[in-house]
Design a protein around this motif. Structure first.
Motif, PDB file in Angstrom:
ATOM      1  N   ILE A  11      -7.632 -14.830  -7.355  1.00 20.94           N
ATOM      2  CA  ILE A  11      -6.979 -15.033  -6.062  1.00 20.94           C
ATOM      3  C   ILE A  11      -5.482 -14.745  -6.169  1.00 20.94           C
ATOM      4  N   LEU A  12      -4.876 -15.123  -7.286  1.00 27.28           N
ATOM      5  CA  LEU A  12      -3.457 -14.839  -7.479  1.00 27.28           C
ATOM      6  C   LEU A  12      -3.211 -13.325  -7.567  1.00 27.28           C
ATOM      7  N   VAL A  13      -4.103 -12.603  -8.212  1.00 30.35           N
ATOM      8  CA  VAL A  13      -3.959 -11.146  -8.285  1.00 30.35           C
ATOM      9  C   VAL A  13      -4.101 -10.536  -6.893  1.00 30.35           C
ATOM     10  N   SER A  14      -5.001 -11.065  -6.077  1.00 36.11           N
ATOM     11  CA  SER A  14      -5.146 -10.540  -4.717  1.00 36.11           C
ATOM     12  C   SER A  14      -3.875 -10.764  -3.905  1.00 36.11           C
ATOM     13  N   ALA A  15      -3.198 -11.894  -4.137  1.00 40.55           N
ATOM     14  CA  ALA A  15      -1.927 -12.130  -3.450  1.00 40.55           C
ATOM     15  C   ALA A  15      -0.866 -11.136  -3.928  1.00 40.55           C
ATOM     16  N   ALA A  16      -0.832 -10.891  -5.229  1.00 40.04           N
ATOM     17  CA  ALA A  16       0.108  -9.897  -5.761  1.00 40.04           C
ATOM     18  C   ALA A  16      -0.205  -8.519  -5.208  1.00 40.04           C
ATOM     19  N   LEU A  17      -1.497  -8.218  -5.061  1.00 37.87           N
ATOM     20  CA  LEU A  17      -1.904  -6.935  -4.479  1.00 37.87           C
ATOM     21  C   LEU A  17      -1.456  -6.837  -3.027  1.00 37.87           C
ATOM     22  N   GLY A  18      -1.561  -7.950  -2.286  1.00 32.01           N
ATOM     23  CA  GLY A  18      -1.087  -7.955  -0.909  1.00 32.01           C
ATOM     24  C   GLY A  18       0.404  -7.683  -0.810  1.00 32.01           C
ATOM     25  N   ILE A  19       1.167  -8.244  -1.739  1.00 33.48           N
ATOM     26  CA  ILE A  19       2.618  -7.990  -1.756  1.00 33.48           C
ATOM     27  C   ILE A  19       2.886  -6.517  -2.065  1.00 33.48           C
ATOM     28  N   ALA A  20       2.147  -5.949  -3.021  1.00 32.96           N
ATOM     29  CA  ALA A  20       2.334  -4.536  -3.377  1.00 32.96           C
ATOM     30  C   ALA A  20       1.980  -3.632  -2.198  1.00 32.96           C
ATOM     31  N   VAL A  21       0.889  -3.937  -1.507  1.00 35.58           N
ATOM     32  CA  VAL A  21       0.499  -3.144  -0.336  1.00 35.58           C
ATOM     33  C   VAL A  21       1.550  -3.274   0.765  1.00 35.58           C
ATOM     34  N   GLY A  22       2.048  -4.498   0.972  1.00 34.59           N
ATOM     35  CA  GLY A  22       3.073  -4.711   1.992  1.00 34.59           C
ATOM     36  C   GLY A  22       4.360  -3.968   1.687  1.00 34.59           C
ATOM     37  N   MET A  23       4.749  -3.936   0.422  1.00 37.40           N
ATOM     38  CA  MET A  23       5.954  -3.199   0.049  1.00 37.40           C
ATOM     39  C   MET A  23       5.774  -1.697   0.273  1.00 37.40           C
ATOM     40  N   ALA A  24       4.562  -1.198   0.003  1.00 38.05           N
ATOM     41  CA  ALA A  24       4.284   0.219   0.279  1.00 38.05           C
ATOM     42  C   ALA A  24       4.365   0.491   1.776  1.00 38.05           C
ATOM     43  N   GLY A  25       3.840  -0.428   2.577  1.00 39.55           N
ATOM     44  CA  GLY A  25       3.954  -0.271   4.025  1.00 39.55           C
ATOM     45  C   GLY A  25       5.397  -0.324   4.498  1.00 39.55           C
ATOM     46  N   TRP A  26       6.202  -1.188   3.888  1.00 37.32           N
ATOM     47  CA  TRP A  26       7.616  -1.299   4.238  1.00 37.32           C
ATOM     48  C   TRP A  26       8.370  -0.016   3.900  1.00 37.32           C
ATOM     49  N   ARG A  27       8.069   0.561   2.730  1.00 39.46           N
ATOM     50  CA  ARG A  27       8.720   1.821   2.354  1.00 39.46           C
ATOM     51  C   ARG A  27       8.339   2.945   3.311  1.00 39.46           C
ATOM     52  N   THR A  28       7.087   2.963   3.735  1.00 46.68           N
ATOM     53  CA  THR A  28       6.651   3.987   4.687  1.00 46.68           C
ATOM     54  C   THR A  28       7.330   3.792   6.037  1.00 46.68           C
ATOM     55  N   LEU A  29       7.449   2.543   6.473  1.00 46.90           N
ATOM     56  CA  LEU A  29       8.087   2.267   7.758  1.00 46.90           C
ATOM     57  C   LEU A  29       9.547   2.696   7.760  1.00 46.90           C
ATOM     58  N   ARG A  30      10.214   2.546   6.624  1.00 45.83           N
ATOM     59  CA  ARG A  30      11.629   2.911   6.532  1.00 45.83           C
ATOM     60  C   ARG A  30      11.839   4.389   6.224  1.00 45.83           C
TER      61      ARG A  30
END
Length: 509
Positions: A445-464
């Motif tokens: 579950i902790l790895v899935s949370a880390a994966l969510g952060i990594a996916v969110g950061m990728a989305g943030w980079r794309t948005l910017r």
């Protein structure tokens, strides 16, 4: 084209590079995780308000003085009424203008976020279907479709809702007038029954006709680049010119939903619920969307699906598990800082939950023995796996919404577990129960949370504008395989929690 060609196209897309297609539907399954961040944040704001105004201490005092509720309210109604009356001071502390305003804003924002997210995800899903049925990159098509078509999908959602409301209001009004007139003229209320039954039949037929057209309107938006009104015209034209293909989709959709509902109902008898949600996200919705997109593409002569993979389904499944494990280990090694952050946040939230529940220790009790009453190991293992994997999926892909849902999910689960641990009557038994499966489940579950952060950061980079859609699509596809690896770990944890943990902790009784 024959109907079997459309089915073959659906199977080919589902089997050929599933990681480039299924994430669009797993993001859809994450919409509740994205939306619930709003009420979770609202609860946090409300808690701070109550704490800073002194109302929280008053609530704690009243709850401490409150007697335990009666186990059977019907056996002694007066005792239950007396206990309920003791809650009135607590309610008075909660029903205040600031908290009522916060509740209203929370509801409105949640509805708006759900509508926007649903429209964007639905546009992305059909974009992925159209892309893969033309042997193109599915997730790139999904991202393009979500950005381009979400206003039209939202318009279709609103328009269909208005059509349904108009039909129901019109039929209801006419029925009331006619039924009332017949009853008055005939002097017998039973004469209105046939009128009501006829009205119900007319309403059902009208609503089904509306749904039939709106089922293909979103496909027309993506395939024909049509507007809201134009897509309805194109969908109606398709149904009129290709009734067999349209009818085939309707029959398959109704049959699939009835079959899944029947199986889910039977499984619910043994408390297995999450499995139906997994099948819906991984198979039902993708297959039906692919089917209706395929028949419409055939109508437009735009169907060029990928070839089926050469290896057998069994061989493909084994290769997928191997790829998932490799992706999981590679992700953990490549993101040490993110995992450290997740562990710190999980520990802090657990501690916060412990502190929040501390004043209620001894007054509100939780018992692992009570929660395990009626435990049936096979059903429990299946349900635990399905539920935990759904949490991991929604946490990971929910993070696409700029990281926030992944972090909120992590903090909420930490606070919840901390509170449960503090309220447990025998912490030693709880620790003994959690230990065997927890060494697998908690890290997953902790790895899935880390994966969510990594996916969110990728989305943030794309948005910017610092990354393109191809890079984001690559991240979403890698996340899919990491989640396959996480699912393997959670399957082991579920087997242990179902067959070992409920009996191992009894050694400490």
């Amino acid at each position: 084209m024959s109907l079997s060609d459309y089915v073959a196209a659906v199977v080919a897309v589902l089997r050929r590079r599933p990681g480039d297609f299924l994430p669009a539907y797993l993001i859809g399954a994450s919409i509740p995780a994205i939306v619930r961040t709003v009420p979770f944040l609202a609860v946090a704001v409300a808690y701070l308000f109550l704490a800073t105004t002194g109302r929280l201490e008053t609530i704690r005092t009243h709850l401490t003085d409150l007697e335990q509720p009666p186990t059977d309210p019907n056996a002694d109604p007066e005792q239950f009424e007396s206990w309920a009356a003791g809650l009135e001071p607590v309610v008075d502390q909660l029903v205040t203008p600031p908290l009522l305003a916060l509740a209203a804003v929370t509801v409105l924002v949640s509805i708006a976020l759900f509508a926007f997210a649903s429209a964007a995800v639905a546009a992305g899903q059909l974009g992925a279907c159209y892309g893969r049925l033309r042997d193109e990159r599915g997730l790139v098509a999904a991202l393009s479709g979500a950005r381009r078509y979400w206003p039209r999908f939202l318009g279709l959602f609103v328009l269909e809702l208005l059509c349904w409301a108009a039909i129901l209001v019109a039929v209801g009004t006419v029925t009331a007038v006619v039924a009332g007139s017949v009853s008055l003229l005939g002097g017998l209320g039973l004469l209105a029954v046939p009128v009501v039954l006829l009205a119900v039949g007319v309403a059902i037929v009208a609503l089904l006709a509306i749904r039939a057209v709106f089922a293909f309107a979103p496909v027309a938006v993506v395939v024909d680049d049509a507007g809201v009104v134009g897509s309805l015209r194109h969908a109606a034209g398709f149904i009129r010119r290709q009734p067999v293909e349209a009818g085939f989709y309707y029959v398959m959709a109704v049959g699939a939903f009835l079959a899944l509902s029947t199986v889910s109902g039977l499984l619910s008898l043994v408390d297995v619920v999450a499995l139906g949600s997994l099948v819906t996200s991984f198979v039902l919705f993708p297959a039906l969307d692919l089917l209706k997109t395929a028949v419409y593409c055939g109508y437009r002569d735009r169907l060029e699906p990928p070839a089926s993979p050469p290896r057998s389904l069994r061989g493909q499944f084994r290769a997928g598990l191997g790829r998932g494990w490799s992706a999981l280990t590679a992700f953990v090694r490549s993101h040490p800082g993110t995992h450290v952050l997740v562990v710190v946040l999980a520990g802090l939230s657990f501690w916060a939950g412990w502190l929040v529940a501390d004043p209620y220790a001894g007054t509100i009790e939780a018992s692992i023995a009570a929660r395990l009453e009626g435990h049936f190991p096979p059903a429990a293992a299946v349900e635990l796996f399905g539920n935990n994997w759904l949490v991991a999926l929604s946490t990971a892909y929910g993070g696409l919404a700029l990281v926030v849902p992944a972090v909120v999910s992590l903090l909420f689960n930490g606070v919840f577990l901390g509170a449960i641990a503090r309220l447990e009557t025998d912490p030693t038994q709880l620790a003994a129960f959690v230990a065997p499966h927890g060494i697998f489940e908690i890290p997953a579950i902790l790895v899935s949370a880390a994966l969510g952060i990594a996916v969110g950061m990728a989305g943030w980079r794309t948005l910017r504008g610092r990354a393109g859609r191809v890079e984001l699509a690559d991240t979403l596809e890698r996340a899919f395989w990491v989640l396959v690896g996480i699912g393997m770990v959670l399957a082991v944890a579920a087997l242990i929690e179902g067959f070992v943990s409920p009996y191992y902790y009894r050694l400490f009784l």
